[in-house]
Design a protein around this motif. Structure first.
Motif, PDB file in Angstrom:
ATOM      1  N   VAL A  30      13.705   7.988  -9.934  1.00 52.40           N
ATOM      2  CA  VAL A  30      13.457   9.183  -9.125  1.00 52.40           C
ATOM      3  C   VAL A  30      14.754   9.979  -9.049  1.00 52.40           C
ATOM      4  N   ALA A  31      14.677  11.275  -9.264  1.00 50.37           N
ATOM      5  CA  ALA A  31      15.876  12.104  -9.330  1.00 50.37           C
ATOM      6  C   ALA A  31      16.373  12.498  -7.941  1.00 50.37           C
ATOM      7  N   VAL A  32      17.683  12.640  -7.851  1.00 51.15           N
ATOM      8  CA  VAL A  32      18.279  13.212  -6.648  1.00 51.15           C
ATOM      9  C   VAL A  32      17.678  14.593  -6.411  1.00 51.15           C
ATOM     10  N   ASN A  33      17.376  14.882  -5.160  1.00 44.41           N
ATOM     11  CA  ASN A  33      16.757  16.133  -4.691  1.00 44.41           C
ATOM     12  C   ASN A  33      15.238  16.152  -4.847  1.00 44.41           C
ATOM     13  N   ASP A  34      14.639  15.114  -5.444  1.00 46.11           N
ATOM     14  CA  ASP A  34      13.180  15.033  -5.456  1.00 46.11           C
ATOM     15  C   ASP A  34      12.666  14.867  -4.036  1.00 46.11           C
ATOM     16  N   ILE A  35      11.427  15.303  -3.793  1.00 40.18           N
ATOM     17  CA  ILE A  35      10.820  15.227  -2.469  1.00 40.18           C
ATOM     18  C   ILE A  35       9.775  14.111  -2.451  1.00 40.18           C
ATOM     19  N   ILE A  36       9.962  13.166  -1.532  1.00 37.13           N
ATOM     20  CA  ILE A  36       9.043  12.053  -1.339  1.00 37.13           C
ATOM     21  C   ILE A  36       8.142  12.377  -0.144  1.00 37.13           C
ATOM     22  N   GLN A  37       6.841  12.217  -0.317  1.00 33.61           N
ATOM     23  CA  GLN A  37       5.903  12.544   0.753  1.00 33.61           C
ATOM     24  C   GLN A  37       4.809  11.492   0.857  1.00 33.61           C
ATOM     25  N   ALA A  38       4.235  11.381   2.068  1.00 34.44           N
ATOM     26  CA  ALA A  38       3.088  10.495   2.267  1.00 34.44           C
ATOM     27  C   ALA A  38       2.397  10.859   3.571  1.00 34.44           C
ATOM     28  N   SER A  39       1.111  10.546   3.634  1.00 34.24           N
ATOM     29  CA  SER A  39       0.309  10.693   4.850  1.00 34.24           C
ATOM     30  C   SER A  39      -0.200   9.320   5.265  1.00 34.24           C
ATOM     31  N   LEU A  40      -0.838   9.264   6.427  1.00 32.23           N
ATOM     32  CA  LEU A  40      -1.385   8.000   6.887  1.00 32.23           C
ATOM     33  C   LEU A  40      -2.354   7.411   5.863  1.00 32.23           C
ATOM     34  N   LYS A  41      -2.333   6.097   5.742  1.00 32.98           N
ATOM     35  CA  LYS A  41      -3.304   5.417   4.899  1.00 32.98           C
ATOM     36  C   LYS A  41      -4.703   5.781   5.367  1.00 32.98           C
ATOM     37  N   THR A  42      -5.584   6.062   4.429  1.00 30.13           N
ATOM     38  CA  THR A  42      -6.952   6.474   4.750  1.00 30.13           C
ATOM     39  C   THR A  42      -7.621   5.468   5.696  1.00 30.13           C
ATOM     40  N   GLY A  43      -8.227   5.989   6.750  1.00 30.83           N
ATOM     41  CA  GLY A  43      -8.949   5.146   7.686  1.00 30.83           C
ATOM     42  C   GLY A  43      -8.098   4.518   8.764  1.00 30.83           C
ATOM     43  N   THR A  44      -6.793   4.852   8.806  1.00 32.44           N
ATOM     44  CA  THR A  44      -5.909   4.277   9.818  1.00 32.44           C
ATOM     45  C   THR A  44      -5.383   5.359  10.747  1.00 32.44           C
ATOM     46  N   ASN A  45      -4.772   4.922  11.853  1.00 32.47           N
ATOM     47  CA  ASN A  45      -4.174   5.827  12.831  1.00 32.47           C
ATOM     48  C   ASN A  45      -2.699   5.502  13.026  1.00 32.47           C
ATOM     49  N   GLY A  46      -1.943   6.513  13.439  1.00 31.06           N
ATOM     50  CA  GLY A  46      -0.618   6.277  13.970  1.00 31.06           C
ATOM     51  C   GLY A  46      -0.774   6.095  15.474  1.00 31.06           C
ATOM     52  N   THR A  47      -0.187   5.048  16.043  1.00 31.13           N
ATOM     53  CA  THR A  47      -0.415   4.751  17.458  1.00 31.13           C
ATOM     54  C   THR A  47       0.885   4.646  18.234  1.00 31.13           C
ATOM     55  N   PHE A  48       0.806   5.028  19.504  1.00 26.64           N
ATOM     56  CA  PHE A  48       1.889   4.886  20.467  1.00 26.64           C
ATOM     57  C   PHE A  48       1.282   4.196  21.687  1.00 26.64           C
ATOM     58  N   TYR A  49       1.380   2.855  21.727  1.00 28.55           N
ATOM     59  CA  TYR A  49       0.751   2.089  22.789  1.00 28.55           C
ATOM     60  C   TYR A  49       1.795   1.570  23.774  1.00 28.55           C
ATOM     61  N   ASN A  50       1.327   1.194  24.975  1.00 29.25           N
ATOM     62  CA  ASN A  50       2.265   0.769  26.010  1.00 29.25           C
ATOM     63  C   ASN A  50       2.649  -0.695  25.928  1.00 29.25           C
ATOM     64  N   SER A  51       2.138  -1.415  24.922  1.00 25.03           N
ATOM     65  CA  SER A  51       2.542  -2.794  24.686  1.00 25.03           C
ATOM     66  C   SER A  51       2.334  -3.106  23.215  1.00 25.03           C
TER      67      SER A  51
END
Length: 233
Positions: A55-76
């Motif tokens: 991978v070259a310097v200055n290339d842009i790496i991107q990604a989104s959430l895996k299909t069917g999953t959520n990003g979570t912020f839980y209290n435990s």
């Protein structure tokens, strides 16, 4: 070999973060230049296969959430009370990509969260989640450890704006270590952040004291190279 697919600001991801995904450790190796990196093999980050083209310097790496999953912020670490987001993505620019084994470095320039809901008592909706103080230093080791790091002047911080029965409330969170750590896995082309803790920096009592961030970003792609899959070596 590991396939590199981890806020907060939203939290980051936070990955985030992050990676979400994700960010800090630096390599002493001489960075591959944008002109010569395509001719190198065996670098830490390669495409479209493990051990493939560097991978070259200055290339842009991107990604989104895996299909069917959520990003979570839980209290435990084991509970389900908090916020979950059905959408999240990150973007990072490659800064160095040395010969493996080693540590590649990146700059996490963007991370977003959307389609978020809350089940926190007293809240009625999520107005926004933002990862503050970007860009963050990011590192990826040949062992697949992804680390996102802030600085004293620009800590890893997330601002969460919620609707409540009493009006709008704003919760600001920071990581106690000023970093987030994730794992890159080649077999799933992913970066995963698991229970990364954010501690409340400011906000009313409805903002719980610690928010644990978890998310899996997959597939991780080099958008500069036609969205080719990125691997960690």
């Amino acid at each position: 070999m590991l396939r590199y697919g981890r806020i907060g600001g939203g939290l980051v991801a936070l990955a985030l973060l992050t990676g979400l995904v994700a960010a800090t450790p630096a390599s002493a190796a001489t960075p591959a230049s944008a002109d010569t990196s395509a001719a190198l093999a065996g670098n830490v980050l390669t495409y479209p296969t493990a051990g493939g083209t560097a991978v070259a310097v200055n290339d842009i790496i991107q990604a989104s959430l895996k299909t069917g999953t959520n990003g979570t912020f839980y209290n435990s670490t084991s509970g389900t009370t908090g916020i979950k987001c059905a959408a999240s993505s990150f973007s990072a620019k490659v800064l160095t990509n040395p010969i493996a084994p080693g540590t590649a470095t990146e700059s996490l320039t963007a991370q977003s969260f959307g389609s978020c809901t809350t089940n926190v008592f007293g809240t009625t909706g999520v107005q926004s989640i933002a990862l503050n103080n970007l860009p963050y230093a990011t590192s990826v080791t040949s062992a697949g450890v992804v680390k996102i790091s802030g600085t004293t002047a620009a800590p890893v911080q997330s601002t969460v704006v919620l609707s409540s029965l009493l009006g709008t409330i704003t919760c600001v969170y920071r990581t106690s270590t000023n970093s987030l750590t994730g794992a890159a896995v080649n077999t799933t082309n992913s970066i995963t952040f698991t229970n990364q803790p954010f501690t409340k920096f400011s906000g009313p009592s409805l903002c719980f004291g610690t928010a644990y961030f978890s998310a899996t970003y997959s597939p991780v792609r080099d958008s500069t190279k036609g969205n080719a899959a990125v691997y960690v070596n």
